[in-house]
Scaffold this motif. Structure first.
Motif, PDB file in Angstrom:
ATOM      1  N   ASP A 260      38.755  41.926  50.694  1.00 25.06           N
ATOM      2  CA  ASP A 260      37.817  42.627  49.810  1.00 25.06           C
ATOM      3  C   ASP A 260      36.949  43.545  50.663  1.00 25.06           C
ATOM      4  O   ASP A 260      36.437  43.114  51.703  1.00 25.06           O
ATOM      5  N   TYR A 361      44.480  51.458  41.227  1.00 25.45           N
ATOM      6  CA  TYR A 361      44.810  52.747  41.853  1.00 25.45           C
ATOM      7  C   TYR A 361      46.032  53.430  41.250  1.00 25.45           C
ATOM      8  O   TYR A 361      46.485  54.445  41.759  1.00 25.45           O
ATOM      9  N   HIS A 640      26.995  37.224  33.489  1.00 24.58           N
ATOM     10  CA  HIS A 640      27.243  38.173  32.400  1.00 24.58           C
ATOM     11  C   HIS A 640      28.737  38.379  32.172  1.00 24.58           C
ATOM     12  O   HIS A 640      29.538  38.209  33.097  1.00 24.58           O
TER      13      HIS A 640
HETATM   14  N1  LIG Z   1      31.135  36.313  35.166  1.00 27.30           N
HETATM   15  C1  LIG Z   1      32.201  36.942  34.670  1.00 27.30           C
HETATM   16  N2  LIG Z   1      33.431  36.483  34.963  1.00 27.30           N
HETATM   17  C2  LIG Z   1      34.500  37.123  34.462  1.00 27.30           C
HETATM   18  C3  LIG Z   1      34.385  38.239  33.613  1.00 27.30           C
HETATM   19  C4  LIG Z   1      33.075  38.704  33.332  1.00 27.30           C
HETATM   20  O1  LIG Z   1      32.878  39.696  32.613  1.00 27.30           O
HETATM   21  N3  LIG Z   1      32.020  38.027  33.874  1.00 27.30           N
HETATM   22  N4  LIG Z   1      35.507  38.874  33.147  1.00 27.30           N
HETATM   23  C5  LIG Z   1      36.773  38.180  33.236  1.00 27.30           C
HETATM   24  C6  LIG Z   1      37.923  39.112  33.170  1.00 27.30           C
HETATM   25  S1  LIG Z   1      38.524  39.593  31.639  1.00 27.30           S
HETATM   26  C7  LIG Z   1      38.586  39.523  34.264  1.00 27.30           C
HETATM   27  S2  LIG Z   1      39.933  40.537  34.101  1.00 27.30           S
HETATM   28  C8  LIG Z   1      38.232  39.053  35.603  1.00 27.30           C
HETATM   29  C9  LIG Z   1      38.159  40.190  36.632  1.00 27.30           C
HETATM   30  O2  LIG Z   1      37.877  39.683  37.867  1.00 27.30           O
HETATM   31  P1  LIG Z   1      38.816  39.873  39.162  1.00 27.30           P
HETATM   32  O3  LIG Z   1      40.224  39.942  38.792  1.00 27.30           O
HETATM   33  O4  LIG Z   1      38.346  38.871  40.139  1.00 27.30           O
HETATM   34  O5  LIG Z   1      38.377  41.218  39.652  1.00 27.30           O
HETATM   35  P2  LIG Z   1      37.956  42.692  39.717  1.00 27.30           P
HETATM   36  O6  LIG Z   1      36.826  42.903  38.799  1.00 27.30           O
HETATM   37  O7  LIG Z   1      39.073  43.599  39.691  1.00 27.30           O
HETATM   38  O8  LIG Z   1      37.581  42.726  41.225  1.00 27.30           O
HETATM   39  C10 LIG Z   1      36.395  42.986  41.748  1.00 27.30           C
HETATM   40  C11 LIG Z   1      36.507  42.756  43.231  1.00 27.30           C
HETATM   41  O9  LIG Z   1      37.466  43.670  43.800  1.00 27.30           O
HETATM   42  C12 LIG Z   1      36.920  44.220  44.984  1.00 27.30           C
HETATM   43  N5  LIG Z   1      37.618  45.487  45.294  1.00 27.30           N
HETATM   44  C13 LIG Z   1      37.330  46.739  44.885  1.00 27.30           C
HETATM   45  N6  LIG Z   1      38.230  47.625  45.377  1.00 27.30           N
HETATM   46  C14 LIG Z   1      39.111  46.916  46.130  1.00 27.30           C
HETATM   47  C15 LIG Z   1      40.282  47.260  46.896  1.00 27.30           C
HETATM   48  O10 LIG Z   1      40.711  48.404  46.974  1.00 27.30           O
HETATM   49  N7  LIG Z   1      40.929  46.243  47.505  1.00 27.30           N
HETATM   50  C16 LIG Z   1      40.499  44.970  47.439  1.00 27.30           C
HETATM   51  N8  LIG Z   1      41.189  44.037  48.090  1.00 27.30           N
HETATM   52  N9  LIG Z   1      39.402  44.615  46.737  1.00 27.30           N
HETATM   53  C17 LIG Z   1      38.733  45.575  46.075  1.00 27.30           C
HETATM   54  C18 LIG Z   1      35.439  44.340  44.620  1.00 27.30           C
HETATM   55  O11 LIG Z   1      34.641  44.449  45.770  1.00 27.30           O
HETATM   56  C19 LIG Z   1      35.179  43.046  43.855  1.00 27.30           C
HETATM   57  O12 LIG Z   1      34.834  41.979  44.692  1.00 27.30           O
HETATM   58  O13 LIG Z   1      36.966  38.421  35.575  1.00 27.30           O
HETATM   59  C20 LIG Z   1      36.875  37.455  34.552  1.00 27.30           C
HETATM   60  N10 LIG Z   1      35.713  36.650  34.797  1.00 27.30           N
END
Ligand SMILES: Nc1nc2c(c(=O)[nH]1)N[C@H]1C(S)=C(S)[C@@H](COP(=O)(O)OP(=O)(O)OC[C@H]3O[C@@H](n4cnc5c(=O)[nH]c(N)nc54)[C@H](O)[C@@H]3O)O[C@H]1N2
Ligand SMILES: Nc1nc2c(c(=O)[nH]1)N[C@H]1C(S)=C(S)[C@@H](COP(=O)(O)OP(=O)(O)OC[C@H]3O[C@@H](n4cnc5c(=O)[nH]c(N)nc54)[C@H](O)[C@@H]3O)O[C@H]1N2
Ligand code: SF4
Ligand SMILES: [Mo]
Length: 764
Positions: A260, A361, A640
């Protein structure tokens, strides 16, 4: 031989345009004693009102408790809502027998009561009107509002065909509108959780393993020896069971490897944090595959038995060495080798997590294909500590008339494209609503249930343009959000604490059922989706598709088909069943037929090759920030969920606004101080509508900035959330579409900083 089940697509999909539709701040809110609609609803057993909570639930320690499953996010934890004798909701706690939560809700689930008590809630149906050329909403009765919806949908069907109406949905209520839309004659049902979220992952997994990952992900984290998180920030991404299992795994000494560009909470608990240059993960993954194969540390037995295309893969990654990847990712070759060996040592109890929000991307399906391949090389799919073989219970549904056969779908708007998309594209339907000369398929009407499209779809101006071109739009929501401001008719749904929904049947280690029932009567003049959809259907002569008088009749009938009953579920909330598909993991040497063209795990993807795509992932470079700009990356805060909780007073108390994470070197360069408010301006000149607070931190790379999604609301009716923090969605104007399945890559946007309020430049 174990024959793995065929992936069933539950959503199919559409398209389209016309009246000028401006955002209206809902001003006609207030309690109103509007008449009940004419729908025929008979009394259910022991209930005073249709779908009522009365006479059910149970008394526990002197308080009344009612089973529910949470709607604050889509992990759907099962719990109990407690009320006092006056019917006041006291608390929600987790159900001990539910594997999604193991008796513990996350802060959002506990704070869910705030949705019920929110005084800004939608209180009555609303109809868009115009006075002296100015649009406004007036209060309406359910009967009048639903008559208007029926009239407009019928008009679109008569003039353009029913397929020109699309349903956007996210959440439990969408199922009822899906039933309605299919009966109406349109297959165009879409959810942003595909093309804006996990679509590339599902497509990549289907191409490799013949089935999707699904939700909850069948990651066997509690028994893993090594968990690799690539931009998936479990801990901030607060999916409950996963977070709990990750902490169990850490306690047991599992190695955590986090990739990350930001020191996420997960990264801070990891043995290895790889602060990768954003957008280069595919190179790292290919180098890991190279090391696994060329250091001969992959799982030979598993690959020989189950995988297809190994020799070609070996040739394909020959030159993709850690040294090659170092130049791209900034991760040192020694670290790439060492982490690959950690995975191999743990295998098959290793999980290279497929992530969830993976539309980054535009080459996301290929990146997740690389994740799928790496897991296959280590033999983690179907092995303890890797991925378990999930199972869910099928609940029969009463017989209904066949749906009319649609003559067109959203796919007609994209001939020859996105054939591997297993669900409809929300962004695709949105785009196909804006008329163009060469488009075969255009959308005229939208039904929007539980999704705040202007904050959810990238390129806000495009979404607004699409909505402006619609002939009719009805929104079903609980709150006055950005999306409700564009509707012709707004229908207030009651919150999940005030209603029944369908039984939760999501897959897990064992099949489980969970019941949601109301703990209190709906506040104001709000109604549950099942009632709204059924009443609308009846008004349109489609009542036979809802073959029950009351939702409780349907649930009781369904539950009785599997040896339970509504009465039993009202008492216990969650019920576990025995597995029927075989063991939780593959037996040693077990013959398995995967649901792919070859019956094997396809390292070489025949599906992708047949559609003209690279059968093995290939790294391509993505543009970096222009001078003076930084990559906009975004994610979650533990307290949130997206934009839906920003106004919830319980969660607002915990976090009222987002901040922009800036590396100290960059802050120095721009002379930015902690807690200073600034505006963000993107590469296309779009400026954030609201300012955002600076957070100076080493935890983010110098080339990127980070913010939590879901803040920066612009609807003034959200008395707490309006104008608090900035909204990442409005800055995401560059979208790179994944050619394989149409996902919207949203992380190719760059921002710079404005210290003064940019008069005349602000978006809205
Ligand atoms: N509290 C909370 N939890 C949730 C949700 C919420 O709204 N609130 N939503 C839910 C849902 S539907 C989903 S889909 C998930 C999503 O949650 P995840 O699938 O975990 O993630 P993302 O939001 O895509 O990822 C964010 C992370 O990706 C990192 N990042 C950004 N660009 C890059 C990159 O190019 N490479 C790498 N390796 N990392 C990168 C950021 O720094 C960040 O830490 O969360 C779920 N959980
Ligand atoms: N810029 C940007 N865009 C993103 C993301 C991101 O991180 N950044 N994340 C993406 C991901 S992973 C996902 S899954 C999607 C999520 O997209 P959405 O699900 O659209 O997310 P929310 O913004 O929470 O909007 C939910 C809407 O449902 C309403 N609602 C809440 N409860 C109920 C209910 O019980 N009934 C009804 N009828 N309505 C209800 C809320 O008031 C709100 O208007 O967004 C995607 N889009
Ligand atoms: S993880 Fe939290 S918000 Fe999501 S369903 Fe569970 S308790 Fe609710
Ligand atoms: Mo998501």
């Amino acid at each position: 031989m174990r024959i793995l089940s065929i992936h069933i697509f539950t959503y199919i999909d559409i398209y389209f345009m016309k009246t000028r539709r401006d955002f209206i701040k809902i001003s006609a809110l207030g309690t109103v004693g509007a008449a009940m609609a004419t729908g025929v609803v008979s009394m259910a057993k022991g209930s005073s009102l249709p779908g009522s909570h009365e006479g059910s639930g149970s008394v526990f320690n002197g308080q009344n408790r009612y089973p529910t499953y949470c709607e604050v996010c889509f992990w759907k934890c099962a719990g109990w809502t407690y009320t006092d004798n006056k019917g006041k909701i006291l608390k929600i706690i987790g159900n001990n027998n539910d594997p999604h939560c193991n008796g513990r809700l996350c802060p959002r689930g506990t704070g869910g009561i705030g949705m019920y008590y929110d005084e800004d809630r939608l209180k009555t149906p609303l109809i868009r009107e115009k006075k002296n050329g100015k649009p406004y909403f007036r209060k309406a009765s359910w009967d009048e509002a639903l008559d208007l919806v029926a009239k407009n949908l019928k008009k679109i069907a008569d003039e353009h065909g029913p397929e020109c109406v699309a349903l956007f949905n996210h959440g439990s209520g969408g199922k009822f509108f899906g039933t309605f839309l299919k009966a109406f004659g349109s297959p165009n049902i879409t959810a942003p959780s595909f093309a804006q979220c996990r679509g590339p992952r599902e497509t990549a997994w289907i191409a490799t393993y013949g089935e999707g990952v699904g939700s909850p992900e069948p990651t066997d984290i509690r028994d893993t020896n090594c968990l690799v998180l690539i931009g998936t920030h479990i801990g901030e991404n607060m999916h409950n069971g996963q977070v709990q299992e990750m902490s169990q795994a850490i306690d047991k000494g599992a190695t955590i490897i986090t990739v990350d560009p930001r020191l996420s909470t997960a990264a801070s608990k990891s043995k290895y944090w790889l602060p990768i240059k954003p957008s280069t993960d595919l190179a790292l993954l290919m180098a890991w595959i190279h090391v696994a194969i060329y250091e001969d540390i992959y799982n030979k037995e598993y690959v020989e038995k189950y995988a297809y295309g190994f020799d070609e893969l070996k040739e394909h990654v020959k030159d993709m060495t850690p040294e090659w990847a170092y130049g791209i990712t900034t991760i040192k070759p020694a670290v790439i080798r060492k982490t690959a060996r950690e995975m191999a040592n743990a295998a098959p109890a290793v999980i290279i997590h497929p992530g969830r929000h993976v539309t980054w991307y535009g080459d996301d399906t290929q990146r997740i294909r690389a994740v799928a391949i790496l897991n296959a090389l280590f033999g983690s799919w179907g092995n303890r500590g890797g991925f378990y073989l999930k199972e869910s219970l099928h609940l029969p549904y009463p017989k209904t008339p066949p749906n009319p056969k649609p003559t067109k779908t959203w796919r007609d708007a994209y001939p020859g494209q996105f054939k591997l998309a297993s669900m409809a594209l929300s962004s695709g339907i949105c785009d196909a609503t804006i008329p163009t000369a060469d488009r075969a398929c255009n959308f005229k009407g939208w039904i929007v249930s539980g999704t705040n499209l202007p904050l959810t779809l990238p390129n806000q101006a495009n979404t607004v343009e699409a909505m402006s071109n619609l002939e009719f739009m009805v929104v079903i929501d609980t709150m006055p959000m950005e999306v409700t401001g564009y509707a012709d008719v707004v229908l207030p749904e009651c919150t999940y604490l005030e209603r029944y929904d369908l039984i939760r049947t999501s897959p897990h280690r064992e099949p489980y059922l969970a019941l949601r029932m109301p703990a209190v009567e709906p506040k104001y003049d709000s109604k549950p989706s099942w009632w709204i959809a059924k009443t609308l259907a009846e008004k349109m002569g489609l009542g036979d598709y809802f073959p029950y008088d009351d939702i409780t009749d349907l649930l009781d009938w369904q539950l009785k088909q599997v040896g339970s009953s509504l009465e039993e579920m009202q008492r216990i909330g969650v019920k576990k069943f025995d597995r029927e598909s075989g063991g939780l993991y593959f037996q040693k040497g077990e013959d398995v037929k995967f649901n792919t063209a070859t019956g094997k795990i396809e390292l070489f993807s025949n599906d992708l090759a047949a559609e003209g795509f690279d059968p093995f992932p290939v790294y391509t470079q993505h543009p970096g920030p222009p001078e003076g700009f930084y990559r906009l990356i975004y994610g979650r805060a533990p307290m949130h969920t997206f934009s839906r909780t920003a106004n919830n007073h319980n969660l607002w108390d915990l976090k009222q606004e987002n901040s922009v994470w800036i590396n100290p070197k960059v802050a120095d360069l721009w002379d930015l101080k902690k807690d200073q408010y600034i505006w963000l301006k993107n590469q296309d000149g779009i400026v954030s509508a609201h300012p955002i607070k600076v957070r100076v931190t080493e935890r983010i790379r110098w080339d990127s900035i980070y913010m939590v999604h879901g803040f920066g609301h612009s609807n003034k009716k959200l008395t707490r959330a309006n104008g608090r923090g900035a909204n990442d969605s409005e800055l995401i104007t560059n979208v790179v579409i994944d050619p394989v399945m149409g996902g919207t890559g949203m992380r190719g946007n760059f921002v710079t900083f404005l210290k003064e309020k940019p008069e005349g430049e602000v978006a809205s």
